[in-house]
Design a protein around this motif. Structure first.
Motif, PDB file in Angstrom:
ATOM      1  N   ARG A  24       3.383  32.600  79.305  1.00 17.89           N
ATOM      2  CA  ARG A  24       3.150  33.449  77.948  1.00 17.89           C
ATOM      3  C   ARG A  24       3.908  34.823  78.307  1.00 17.89           C
ATOM      4  NH1 ARG A  24      -1.793  33.840  80.835  1.00 17.89           N
ATOM      5  NH2 ARG A  24      -1.860  35.822  81.169  1.00 17.89           N
ATOM      6  N   TYR A  25       4.243  35.759  77.204  1.00 16.22           N
ATOM      7  CA  TYR A  25       5.042  37.534  76.913  1.00 16.22           C
ATOM      8  C   TYR A  25       3.462  37.600  76.509  1.00 16.22           C
ATOM      9  CZ  TYR A  25       9.319  34.613  76.062  1.00 16.22           C
ATOM     10  OH  TYR A  25      10.133  33.238  76.237  1.00 16.22           O
ATOM     11  N   SER A  27       4.375  43.085  77.646  1.00 21.08           N
ATOM     12  CA  SER A  27       5.291  43.870  77.608  1.00 21.08           C
ATOM     13  C   SER A  27       4.340  44.492  79.037  1.00 21.08           C
ATOM     14  CB  SER A  27       5.424  44.615  76.098  1.00 21.08           C
ATOM     15  OG  SER A  27       4.034  45.119  75.975  1.00 21.08           O
ATOM     16  N   PRO A  55       9.881  43.718  77.184  1.00 23.16           N
ATOM     17  CA  PRO A  55       8.954  41.984  77.203  1.00 23.16           C
ATOM     18  C   PRO A  55       9.008  41.377  78.896  1.00 23.16           C
ATOM     19  CG  PRO A  55      10.762  42.312  75.680  1.00 23.16           C
ATOM     20  CD  PRO A  55      10.293  43.715  76.414  1.00 23.16           C
ATOM     21  N   GLU A  57       7.424  38.328  80.800  1.00 22.21           N
ATOM     22  CA  GLU A  57       7.092  36.726  80.899  1.00 22.21           C
ATOM     23  C   GLU A  57       5.909  35.911  81.974  1.00 22.21           C
ATOM     24  OE1 GLU A  57       8.053  32.285  79.239  1.00 22.21           O
ATOM     25  OE2 GLU A  57       9.681  33.209  81.151  1.00 22.21           O
ATOM     26  N   ARG A  87       3.165  42.433  71.971  1.00 20.50           N
ATOM     27  CA  ARG A  87       3.863  41.911  72.700  1.00 20.50           C
ATOM     28  C   ARG A  87       5.849  42.491  71.652  1.00 20.50           C
ATOM     29  NH1 ARG A  87       3.647  36.134  71.396  1.00 20.50           N
ATOM     30  NH2 ARG A  87       5.431  36.294  71.633  1.00 20.50           N
ATOM     31  N   VAL A 147      10.259  35.768  72.588  1.00 18.22           N
ATOM     32  CA  VAL A 147       9.081  34.952  71.850  1.00 18.22           C
ATOM     33  C   VAL A 147       9.529  33.755  71.359  1.00 18.22           C
ATOM     34  CG1 VAL A 147      10.732  35.346  69.810  1.00 18.22           C
ATOM     35  CG2 VAL A 147       8.297  34.768  69.328  1.00 18.22           C
ATOM     36  N   ARG A 153       3.969  33.257  64.483  1.00 17.21           N
ATOM     37  CA  ARG A 153       3.326  34.631  64.809  1.00 17.21           C
ATOM     38  C   ARG A 153       2.347  34.396  62.490  1.00 17.21           C
ATOM     39  NH1 ARG A 153       1.949  37.669  68.543  1.00 17.21           N
ATOM     40  NH2 ARG A 153       2.588  39.697  67.671  1.00 17.21           N
TER      41      ARG A 153
END
Length: 154
Positions: A24-25, A27, A55, A57, A87, A147, A153
């Motif tokens: 998942r991402y 920051s 960002p 992961e 994000r 993303v 989203r």
């Protein structure tokens, strides 16, 4: 596939600590974040991330530690307190146009330079709404990192 195997497959896609999806991402919350070889303060610092809001992961979890990587695949273990769920995306295309609407034929309000970090808003299959440097608009998903290509989203 048996029911037990099916349950195991689902568990492997979730973090053992947070039960959130992996990967998942996130920051970088801090201006600096030590990247360690392993998930503890006793592990050597391999390098330091120095760009707030970058960002990242998350690929693994262990206690208060998250294994992260940047767009180049560089990474290691970072304490969770240095990460934010806010994000962001990294612009990977020089002078990527920001459109009024998620449509290549819509007017262009601005262009983002290669390497700009932008706040991520809603996303369709092909477009994401972002904001950076006082500008807002829709950018093609292929022009940014941070993303998933099939992520939507609202």
């Amino acid at each position: 596939m048996t029911l037990a195997n099916s349950a195991m497959a689902v568990d492997q896609k979730r973090g053992p600590v947070t039960n959130l999806p992996l990967p998942r991402y996130v920051s970088l919350k801090a201006n600096e974040g030590n990247v360690r070889r392993g998930p503890s303060l006793t592990h050597r610092i391999d390098w330091v991330f120095t760009r707030r809001d970058m960002p990242l992961e998350i690929t693994a979890e262990h206690g208060h530690w998250r294994r992260v990587q940047d767009r180049d695949g560089a990474g290691g273990w970072v304490h969770y307190a240095l990460l934010s769920g806010a994000r962001t995306v990294l612009v990977e295309q020089d002078m990527a146009p920001l459109h009024d609407r998620p449509d290549a034929a819509s007017p262009v309000d601005a262009a983002l330079e290669l390497g700009v970090v932008a706040r991520l808003g809603e996303c369709t299959l092909d477009w994401c709404k972002v904001s950076a440097g006082g500008y807002k608009g829709w950018i093609e998903k292929t022009a940014v990192w941070g993303v998933d290509k099939d992520e939507i989203r609202e």
